[in-house]
Scaffold this motif. Structure first.
Motif, short mmCIF file in Angstrom:
data_model
loop_
_atom_site.label_atom_id
_atom_site.label_comp_id
_atom_site.label_asym_id
_atom_site.label_seq_id
_atom_site.Cartn_x
_atom_site.Cartn_y
_atom_site.Cartn_z
N ARG A 1 83.58 42.94 18.58
CA ARG A 1 83.89 41.86 18.57
C ARG A 1 84.94 41.02 18.29
NH1 ARG A 1 78.83 38.58 19.92
NH2 ARG A 1 77.18 40.34 19.69
N THR A 2 85.65 39.99 18.73
CA THR A 2 86.85 39.15 19.22
C THR A 2 86.46 38.75 17.68
OG1 THR A 2 88.66 38.63 20.11
CG2 THR A 2 86.34 37.27 20.65
N ASP A 3 87.56 37.55 17.52
CA ASP A 3 87.24 36.36 16.26
C ASP A 3 86.60 35.24 16.76
OD1 ASP A 3 87.33 34.97 14.28
OD2 ASP A 3 89.43 35.69 13.76
N ASP B 1 91.37 36.32 27.28
CA ASP B 1 92.63 36.67 26.32
C ASP B 1 93.34 38.56 26.56
OD1 ASP B 1 93.43 37.86 23.93
OD2 ASP B 1 91.28 38.07 22.38
N ALA C 1 92.91 41.67 25.02
CA ALA C 1 92.51 42.24 25.03
C ALA C 1 92.28 42.97 26.64
CB ALA C 1 90.56 41.71 25.14
N GLU D 1 86.84 46.30 26.39
CA GLU D 1 86.29 44.87 25.15
C GLU D 1 86.57 43.62 26.42
OE1 GLU D 1 89.84 43.81 22.20
OE2 GLU D 1 90.03 46.50 22.58
#
Length: 402
Positions: A4-6, A25, A28, A288
């Motif tokens: 998971r990304t932020d 992103d 990613a 991702e």
């Protein structure tokens, strides 16, 4: 599941934007591109444009080592890309149109376009496709590059078909017969073979339910072995009568199988750049989430439920839960089973809902990679915690190719 990304980084980067909007992103995206090249094990990756539908992102991948060529989904699209890249470092990019065309206007444009005729190959799986081109252009038309599609669905028993319904050319003998027909027809040059194993590339081998997973993996093992043997035989036979420039196979879900087949010269992939939810169900790789969309909270109807504006972006394919977008951030949210993602509102539920205020964002992922670009006219490109550019999707450039 992919890492998971932020959420806070995404929120900070896009705080000046009003939802709904979509982002890419780039970190990613680049990591996904690097992983596709790794998985291809030395064979070039042809970008499936239908899974991206944003020229900026297609160009970004094409300029990376390990990528070569585009698999377009319509001839009109291929002509548009060719014209758009004229005079740039991408001029002359090889473009394979992955589906047969019956677009007379596009065929006439191709015939009048020397640069496109040198770069674009159209798909055929029968003499009827050749007849159609002749009817549109006249019998004395300039040479058109064509690719023969070999069906590599699995047919273990009479009447049982596992895989997409695509080409009627299934056996090596049928492939050679059509190759000879093409070779004997003035105005056509057979330059490639495509053999797409959709029953492996498009079906994750780690679905919910042990029994379903076991049956699916058994099918894919048996099908994979059979299709590789048949593809090798067909390619060898066609090479006896045609000077093939490429043999294309695979998709994001079957890169390892395709790249290991000595008869293929390249693999196709597109969804692996984007990381949609349908590709969470594979064991061997985990792209991702590189493209996301944000919706705003507009109601708080009761505890543990908030309602988002818009969001009913349902993916194509068999109707069901897997085709709905899924809440991604904050973690712990899910759609309501009896309402789902709606045209003008999408309620979500979970503990995290109680922390959300009106105007807050919920980040979601689409089920299929390219179809989100049909819902948004632009992608905001994120690098770190900033939006560094805003670029149009195909739709934002006024293009919709079906």
């Amino acid at each position: 599941m992919p890492p998971r990304t932020d959420r806070h980084r995404l929120d900070a980067a896009t705080k000046h934007l009003d939802a709904p909007f979509a982002v890419a992103d780039l970190a990613a995206f680049d990591r996904n591109a690097e992983d596709l090249v790794r998985r291809a094990a030395g064979k070039p990756v042809r970008i499936a444009s239908k899974s991206v539908r944003c020229r900026t992102l297609i160009e970004r991948a094409l300029r990376r080592p390990g990528f070569a060529g585009v698999m377009a989904y319509s001839l009109a699209e291929a002509l548009w890309l060719t014209d758009g890249w004229a005079g740039t470092d991408l001029a002359g990019t090889d473009i394979l149109v992955a589906y047969p065309t019956v677009d007379d206007t596009a065929l006439r444009a191709l015939a009048k376009h020397p640069a496109a005729r040198a770069a674009v190959s159209i798909m055929v799986d029968s003499a009827e496709h050749l007849d159609l081109v002749d009817a549109a252009l006249g019998a004395d038309h300039p040479t058109i590059r064509v690719c023969l599609e070999l069906d590599v669905s699995w047919r273990p028993l009479p009447g049982l078909h596992v895989g997409p319904r695509r080409s009627p050319v299934h056996s090596p003998a049928q492939a050679v017969k059509l190759a000879k027909v093409i070779g004997d027809r003035p105005g056509f040059e057979l330059v490639g073979i495509m053999a797409y194993e959709g029953q492996i590339a498009g079906l994750g081998d780690n679905p919910k339910g042990r029994l379903q997973a076991a049956v699916l993996r058994w099918m894919q093992r048996r099908s994979g072995s059979e299709l590789v043997d048949r593809r090798q035989a067909a390619v060898a036979a066609v090479r006896e009568v045609a000077d093939l420039q490429f043999v294309n196979g695979g998709g994001t879900g079957s890169i390892e199988l395709t790249s290991a087949d000595p008869s293929t010269t390249e693999v196709a992939a597109g969804s692996g750049l984007i990381g949609p939810t349908l590709f969470d169900a594979y064991r061997a790789f985990s792209p991702e989430p590189a493209v996301l969309f944000a919706l705003a909270v507009v109601r708080r109807p009761k505890p543990k439920i908030v309602t988002l504006f818009s969001g009913g972006f349902i993916a194509s394919g068999p109707v069901g839960e897997t085709r709905q977008p899924q809440p991604y951030l904050p973690e712990g949210l899910s759609l309501l089973p009896f309402e789902g993602a709606g045209e003008v509102q999408t309620p979500v539920t979970g503990k995290a809902a109680d922390e959300l205020k009106l105007g807050d964002r919920v980040w979601l992922r689409h089920a299929k990679a390219g179809e989100l670009a049909e819902r948004f006219t632009e992608y905001h490109l994120i690098e770190g915690d900033q939006v560094t550019a805003t670029v149009p999707t195909y739709r934002g450039e006024g293009k919709s190719f079906g």
